[in-house]
Write a protein that holds these residues in place. Sequence first.
Motif, PDB file in Angstrom:
ATOM      1  N   VAL A 101       2.914  -6.670  10.291  1.00  0.00           N
ATOM      2  CA  VAL A 101       4.246  -7.063   9.805  1.00  0.00           C
ATOM      3  C   VAL A 101       4.335  -6.870   8.290  1.00  0.00           C
ATOM      4  N   LEU A 102       3.273  -7.226   7.575  1.00  0.00           N
ATOM      5  CA  LEU A 102       3.256  -7.016   6.123  1.00  0.00           C
ATOM      6  C   LEU A 102       3.323  -5.529   5.784  1.00  0.00           C
ATOM      7  N   CYS A 103       2.659  -4.712   6.580  1.00  0.00           N
ATOM      8  CA  CYS A 103       2.731  -3.261   6.365  1.00  0.00           C
ATOM      9  C   CYS A 103       4.175  -2.776   6.456  1.00  0.00           C
ATOM     10  N   MET A 127      10.063  -1.226 -10.444  1.00  0.00           N
ATOM     11  CA  MET A 127      11.151  -0.512  -9.780  1.00  0.00           C
ATOM     12  C   MET A 127      11.042   0.996  -9.957  1.00  0.00           C
ATOM     13  N   GLY A 128      10.019   1.466 -10.664  1.00  0.00           N
ATOM     14  CA  GLY A 128       9.782   2.890 -10.835  1.00  0.00           C
ATOM     15  C   GLY A 128       8.654   3.357  -9.932  1.00  0.00           C
ATOM     16  N   PRO A 129       7.956   4.437 -10.326  1.00  0.00           N
ATOM     17  CA  PRO A 129       6.827   4.936  -9.527  1.00  0.00           C
ATOM     18  C   PRO A 129       5.750   3.884  -9.289  1.00  0.00           C
ATOM     19  N   VAL A 130       5.574   2.964 -10.237  1.00  0.00           N
ATOM     20  CA  VAL A 130       4.564   1.919 -10.059  1.00  0.00           C
ATOM     21  C   VAL A 130       4.848   1.100  -8.802  1.00  0.00           C
ATOM     22  N   GLY A 131       6.128   0.829  -8.542  1.00  0.00           N
ATOM     23  CA  GLY A 131       6.493   0.076  -7.355  1.00  0.00           C
ATOM     24  C   GLY A 131       6.147   0.818  -6.074  1.00  0.00           C
ATOM     25  N   VAL A 132       6.360   2.139  -6.068  1.00  0.00           N
ATOM     26  CA  VAL A 132       6.020   2.952  -4.902  1.00  0.00           C
ATOM     27  C   VAL A 132       4.508   2.952  -4.696  1.00  0.00           C
ATOM     28  N   TYR A 133       3.750   3.130  -5.808  1.00  0.00           N
ATOM     29  CA  TYR A 133       2.282   3.105  -5.699  1.00  0.00           C
ATOM     30  C   TYR A 133       1.809   1.778  -5.109  1.00  0.00           C
ATOM     31  N   THR A 134       2.354   0.692  -5.615  1.00  0.00           N
ATOM     32  CA  THR A 134       1.908  -0.640  -5.186  1.00  0.00           C
ATOM     33  C   THR A 134       2.226  -0.892  -3.721  1.00  0.00           C
ATOM     34  N   CYS A 135       3.478  -0.681  -3.338  1.00  0.00           N
ATOM     35  CA  CYS A 135       3.893  -0.981  -1.960  1.00  0.00           C
ATOM     36  C   CYS A 135       3.203  -0.073  -0.950  1.00  0.00           C
ATOM     37  N   SER A 136       3.156   1.224  -1.235  1.00  0.00           N
ATOM     38  CA  SER A 136       2.563   2.155  -0.279  1.00  0.00           C
ATOM     39  C   SER A 136       1.051   1.973  -0.168  1.00  0.00           C
ATOM     40  N   SER A 137       0.386   1.689  -1.300  1.00  0.00           N
ATOM     41  CA  SER A 137      -1.062   1.473  -1.241  1.00  0.00           C
ATOM     42  C   SER A 137      -1.395   0.186  -0.500  1.00  0.00           C
ATOM     43  N   LEU A 138      -0.573  -0.851  -0.678  1.00  0.00           N
ATOM     44  CA  LEU A 138      -0.782  -2.094   0.075  1.00  0.00           C
ATOM     45  C   LEU A 138      -0.585  -1.851   1.570  1.00  0.00           C
ATOM     46  N   SER A 139       0.427  -1.071   1.921  1.00  0.00           N
ATOM     47  CA  SER A 139       0.649  -0.747   3.334  1.00  0.00           C
ATOM     48  C   SER A 139      -0.553  -0.019   3.920  1.00  0.00           C
ATOM     49  N   ALA A 140      -1.085   0.959   3.185  1.00  0.00           N
ATOM     50  CA  ALA A 140      -2.227   1.721   3.674  1.00  0.00           C
ATOM     51  C   ALA A 140      -3.462   0.834   3.829  1.00  0.00           C
ATOM     52  N   CYS A 141      -3.748   0.027   2.818  1.00  0.00           N
ATOM     53  CA  CYS A 141      -4.939  -0.833   2.857  1.00  0.00           C
ATOM     54  C   CYS A 141      -4.845  -1.876   3.966  1.00  0.00           C
ATOM     55  N   SER A 143      -3.103  -1.733   6.717  1.00  0.00           N
ATOM     56  CA  SER A 143      -3.178  -1.101   8.036  1.00  0.00           C
ATOM     57  C   SER A 143      -4.616  -0.800   8.424  1.00  0.00           C
ATOM     58  N   VAL A 144      -5.414  -0.348   7.466  1.00  0.00           N
ATOM     59  CA  VAL A 144      -6.837  -0.109   7.736  1.00  0.00           C
ATOM     60  C   VAL A 144      -7.537  -1.419   8.067  1.00  0.00           C
ATOM     61  N   LEU A 145      -7.225  -2.470   7.333  1.00  0.00           N
ATOM     62  CA  LEU A 145      -7.825  -3.778   7.604  1.00  0.00           C
ATOM     63  C   LEU A 145      -7.448  -4.271   8.998  1.00  0.00           C
ATOM     64  N   ALA A 146      -6.206  -4.041   9.417  1.00  0.00           N
ATOM     65  CA  ALA A 146      -5.770  -4.446  10.756  1.00  0.00           C
ATOM     66  C   ALA A 146      -6.560  -3.706  11.832  1.00  0.00           C
ATOM     67  N   LEU A 147      -6.817  -2.416  11.622  1.00  0.00           N
ATOM     68  CA  LEU A 147      -7.606  -1.642  12.581  1.00  0.00           C
ATOM     69  C   LEU A 147      -9.023  -2.200  12.712  1.00  0.00           C
ATOM     70  N   ILE A 148      -9.624  -2.539  11.582  1.00  0.00           N
ATOM     71  CA  ILE A 148     -10.997  -3.057  11.598  1.00  0.00           C
ATOM     72  C   ILE A 148     -11.063  -4.398  12.318  1.00  0.00           C
ATOM     73  N   ILE A 149     -10.136  -5.290  11.994  1.00  0.00           N
ATOM     74  CA  ILE A 149     -10.145  -6.625  12.610  1.00  0.00           C
ATOM     75  C   ILE A 149      -9.899  -6.525  14.114  1.00  0.00           C
ATOM     76  N   PHE A 150      -9.012  -5.619  14.527  1.00  0.00           N
ATOM     77  CA  PHE A 150      -8.726  -5.482  15.952  1.00  0.00           C
ATOM     78  C   PHE A 150      -9.967  -5.012  16.712  1.00  0.00           C
ATOM     79  N   VAL A 151     -10.673  -4.042  16.171  1.00  0.00           N
ATOM     80  CA  VAL A 151     -11.893  -3.548  16.824  1.00  0.00           C
ATOM     81  C   VAL A 151     -12.940  -4.649  16.914  1.00  0.00           C
ATOM     82  N   VAL A 152     -13.092  -5.409  15.841  1.00  0.00           N
ATOM     83  CA  VAL A 152     -14.052  -6.513  15.847  1.00  0.00           C
ATOM     84  C   VAL A 152     -13.677  -7.533  16.921  1.00  0.00           C
ATOM     85  N   ASN A 153     -12.404  -7.849  17.035  1.00  0.00           N
ATOM     86  CA  ASN A 153     -11.955  -8.835  18.010  1.00  0.00           C
ATOM     87  C   ASN A 153     -12.207  -8.363  19.443  1.00  0.00           C
ATOM     88  N   ILE A 154     -12.024  -7.066  19.672  1.00  0.00           N
ATOM     89  CA  ILE A 154     -12.209  -6.525  21.019  1.00  0.00           C
ATOM     90  C   ILE A 154     -13.685  -6.423  21.391  1.00  0.00           C
TER      91      ILE A 154
END
Length: 231
Positions: A101-103, A127-141, A143-154
Motif C-alpha cells: 500500500v505504501l508503494c 516538488m522538483g526532481p528530488v521529489g521524484v527520486y525520493t518517492c520512486s526510490s522508496l517505492s522500489a525499496c 517493494s523489494v522488502l515486501a518480496l523478501i518478507i513474503f518469502v520468509v513468511n511462506i
Amino acid sequence: MPSTAKTLHFISSALITAISVGLMGYAMSKQWARTTIQCARGGSGLFNGTAILTLELFSGNLERTSCPSFGGDERFNVFPKLTETGVTPLALYSMVLCLLVLCLLFSACSILICLYNSVSNPYETYMGPVGVYTCSSLSACLSVLALIIFVVNINVTSMAEDLVKNFAGGLLVDLKNKSSEMQLGYYLIIPYTVLCLGAIGVTYNYDHAAYKQRKEQQRPTEDAPKEIMMY
C-alpha cells in the motif's frame, strides 16, 4: 513555462510510474504462492495424503487429499484465518500488505510531482526532481522488502502448516516435506520495481542534462577578465 524537453521527460516518467501502479494492482489480484505438504493422520506414520495451499493476498484455497480424512476443497479469507493460527505469520503478512500500500502511495505522489513539473518550473525542492527520486526510490525499496518478507513468511514460518491443521477439524495430523512455489502475483512485483527505477532514470537524464547546460551558461561569466566583470 517549462521547456519541451522537460515536459516530455516528466510526462514519460509519470507514464512509466502509472504503468507500474497498474501492474502492481493487477499483481495484488493474482495468486502469490502455492505450497504442497505431505500429510498423515497423527501417529500413523503413513504419509499418503497431501495438502495444497494456494494464496492470494486476501483469499486462499486449501485442497486436501486424505489429510487427514478424505479431504476437501475450502476457500477462505486469509486474515481471519491467520488470526486463528499464529501471531508471527499474521504480523508478517500484514506487514507485506502495508508495504505494498505504501508503494502505491509513493508511486501516486511521484506521478503528481512529475505532472506538476511538466507544466511548471518549481525550485529544486521536494516538488522538483528530488521529489521524484525520493518517492520512486522508496517505492522500489519497499517493494523489494515486501518480496523478501513474503518469502520468509511462506518458507520459514509455520503459516502453511498452521492453516492446514486449522482445517483438520480437531483431528491430529502430521505434516512434512513442505515445498513452495511463488506464483504470478509475486513475480509481477519485480517489473514494478524495475519501472520505478526506470522513472528515476528518465528524470535523472533530464536533470543531469539541465545541470550541464546551466554550467555551460555560467562558464563565460566565470572565465571573463576581472576588469570586464567590474563593469
